[in-house]
Motif scaffolding. Structure first.
Motif, PDB file in Angstrom:
ATOM      1  N   ARG A 158      77.486  -1.306  11.022  1.00  0.00           N
ATOM      2  CA  ARG A 158      78.473  -0.607  10.201  1.00  0.00           C
ATOM      3  C   ARG A 158      77.984   0.743   9.686  1.00  0.00           C
ATOM      4  O   ARG A 158      78.738   1.478   9.053  1.00  0.00           O
ATOM      5  N   SER A 159      76.734   1.076   9.944  1.00  0.00           N
ATOM      6  CA  SER A 159      76.193   2.359   9.474  1.00  0.00           C
ATOM      7  C   SER A 159      76.857   3.509  10.220  1.00  0.00           C
ATOM      8  O   SER A 159      77.110   3.424  11.424  1.00  0.00           O
ATOM      9  N   ASP A 160      77.125   4.600   9.502  1.00  0.00           N
ATOM     10  CA  ASP A 160      77.634   5.790  10.185  1.00  0.00           C
ATOM     11  C   ASP A 160      76.442   6.611  10.687  1.00  0.00           C
ATOM     12  O   ASP A 160      75.291   6.180  10.595  1.00  0.00           O
ATOM     13  N   HIS A 161      76.733   7.797  11.209  1.00  0.00           N
ATOM     14  CA  HIS A 161      75.678   8.634  11.795  1.00  0.00           C
ATOM     15  C   HIS A 161      75.205   9.719  10.835  1.00  0.00           C
ATOM     16  O   HIS A 161      74.506  10.644  11.255  1.00  0.00           O
ATOM     17  N   SER A 162      75.567   9.614   9.553  1.00  0.00           N
ATOM     18  CA  SER A 162      75.299  10.714   8.628  1.00  0.00           C
ATOM     19  C   SER A 162      73.804  11.017   8.483  1.00  0.00           C
ATOM     20  O   SER A 162      73.414  12.193   8.386  1.00  0.00           O
ATOM     21  N   ARG A 163      72.960   9.994   8.467  1.00  0.00           N
ATOM     22  CA  ARG A 163      71.522  10.241   8.298  1.00  0.00           C
ATOM     23  C   ARG A 163      70.958  11.023   9.470  1.00  0.00           C
ATOM     24  O   ARG A 163      70.195  11.977   9.289  1.00  0.00           O
ATOM     25  N   ALA A 164      71.349  10.623  10.691  1.00  0.00           N
ATOM     26  CA  ALA A 164      70.857  11.341  11.870  1.00  0.00           C
ATOM     27  C   ALA A 164      71.409  12.761  11.921  1.00  0.00           C
ATOM     28  O   ALA A 164      70.696  13.718  12.269  1.00  0.00           O
ATOM     29  N   LEU A 165      72.689  12.927  11.583  1.00  0.00           N
ATOM     30  CA  LEU A 165      73.296  14.260  11.624  1.00  0.00           C
ATOM     31  C   LEU A 165      72.651  15.190  10.598  1.00  0.00           C
ATOM     32  O   LEU A 165      72.369  16.370  10.895  1.00  0.00           O
ATOM     33  N   THR A 166      72.405  14.674   9.398  1.00  0.00           N
ATOM     34  CA  THR A 166      71.786  15.500   8.360  1.00  0.00           C
ATOM     35  C   THR A 166      70.372  15.887   8.733  1.00  0.00           C
ATOM     36  O   THR A 166      69.961  17.052   8.595  1.00  0.00           O
TER      37      THR A 166
END
Length: 412
Positions: A386-394
């Motif tokens: 359920r995790s989004d990709h925000s950590r990788a994108l940031t």
């Protein structure tokens, strides 16, 4: 008496039109929906093929199934193939009770009719046109003519159907039947009821399993390969074309120090150098391992918390821009064909993201892009489905900002 089917038909019942439409929609929509989910996940389960084949069988059955009554017989017909007929002029048991039918989860009123030969007809009247009132009224008249005892609930249901029937009951239903002592009835109905022996049923079941299991395994392997090939062909441009951007002056150590200033939660960071074994290993394709030989050096920042690795940033310096792009291409092919699912990285030109399903509930995000002879890679561990990709994108944005001189922002 026997279960043969007569030639004369008094009336026939069809399934309700709404039920037919719903079943056809489910039979067609379910396989399509499952195929779409499998495509998005870059996997294929061979059981979906069996569901699709089952749907191909269900549709013609739903469209052609009928309950037919004629010459004191009632039978279910699919297409032109009838089942064993029940003799309504030789009833042994009639009941209308609430219960579960095949595939039902909600109890409904079920009709069960058995003749003296043991032939039976079971159905849910509410699923048929007019609530099957004409059939129920016919059975009610036949049961009364034969003096058949039924329970109070059944008697009430039959009486209600008889009063609500909009068309007539066949005349033969009101006549007391002729008690025959021979096995041949008028009209030449001589075919006995055929019963499948338990041993034959077991043999057929085993044969089906012997064929179905290898078929499912074969379809799973071939279907997964086909889906991944199709996805990779449509998404290949994301890791093939080099971005048309100005190449920054290369200073790997300064870049690593810059991106390390952006903290990730309460994690601490460490610095390492990169060798070929750090960017390609036995789990990668031969092409990726060969391309890694052009690596001239690299810097690596690793974040850890509580002994667990949370993220990494790679700055990988290759002998030339062409070597960096070749590695990026083969790296993308490797991850795509292994089943990793791509995601967009719009903040960085030429970047592509891959999410790995690295276990039942473990996900890993990777982002890779090339600028000149340097390839950038961001890896984020410990994600859930359920995790989004925000950590990788940031973190990808931070890694790029550190190279082009922008001030780092918080990475989470």
């Amino acid at each position: 008496m026997n279960g043969a089917v007569p030639n004369t038909v008094d009336f026939a019942l069809r399934p309700r039109s709404g039920l037919v439409a719903a079943l056809i929609l489910a039979a067609v929509g379910l396989p399509i929906g499952l195929f779409k989910l499998e495509y998005d996940a870059a996997l294929f389960d061979g059981r979906v093929l069996l569901i699709a084949l089952y749907a191909l069988v269900v549709v013609p059955i739903v469209l052609t199934v009928r309950i037919v009554v004629g010459e004191s017989r009632a039978w279910r017909r699919i297409g032109r193939r009838p089942t064993t007929a029940v003799a309504l002029d030789a009833l042994a048991h009639v009941s209308l009770r609430r219960g579960l039918g095949p595939g039902q989860r909600v109890p409904t009123v079920r009709l069960r009719v058995v003749d003296r030969d043991g032939n039976r007809l079971e159905m849910t009247p509410s699923l048929w046109t007019g609530g099957a009132r004409r059939l129920l009224a016919t059975i009610d008249a036949a049961a009364r003519a034969q003096g058949l005892e039924v329970d109070d609930t059944t008697r009430a249901h039959l009486a209600a159907a008889s009063s609500g029937a909009t068309t007539g009951v066949p005349a033969w239903a009101y006549r007391a039947p002729l008690r025959l002592t021979v096995d041949v009835l008028p009209g030449g109905f001589t075919s006995p009821r055929q019963r499948v022996a338990p041993r034959a049923t077991l043999v057929v079941s085993v044969a089906v399993l012997v064929v179905a299991i290898p078929t499912v395994l074969f379809a799973t392997a071939k279907g997964t390969a086909a889906i991944r090939s199709s996805r990779c062909a449509s998404e290949r441009a994301a890791w093939t074309a080099a971005p048309d951007v100005e190449t920054p002056a290369v200073d790997l150590q300064a870049w690593a120090g810059g991106v390390a200033m952006a903290p990730i939660g309460d994690a601490t960071h460490s610095f390492y150098s990169l060798a070929t074994d750090d960017i390609a290993g036995p789990g990668n394709t031969a092409a990726v391992r060969q391309d890694s030989g052009a690596l001239k050096g690299g810097a690596n920042v690793v974040w850890r918390s509580g002994g667990k690795e949370l993220a990494e940033v790679h700055y990988e310096l290759f002998a030339s821009a062409a070597d960096a792009m070749r590695f990026q291409h083969d790296w993308g092919e490797d991850h795509c064909h292994s089943g990793d699912v791509t995601f967009a990285v719009r903040a960085v030109a030429g970047a592509v993201g891959f999410r790995c399903t690295c276990g039942r509930s473990v996900r890993v995000d990777r982002v890779g892009f090339v600028q000149g002879p340097v390839r950038f890679q961001v890896i984020v561990f410990g994600l859930t489905p359920r995790s989004d990709h925000s950590r990788a994108l940031t973190l990808a944005t931070e890694a790029h900002a550190a190279a082009v001189g922008a001030a780092p922002r918080l990475a989470g």
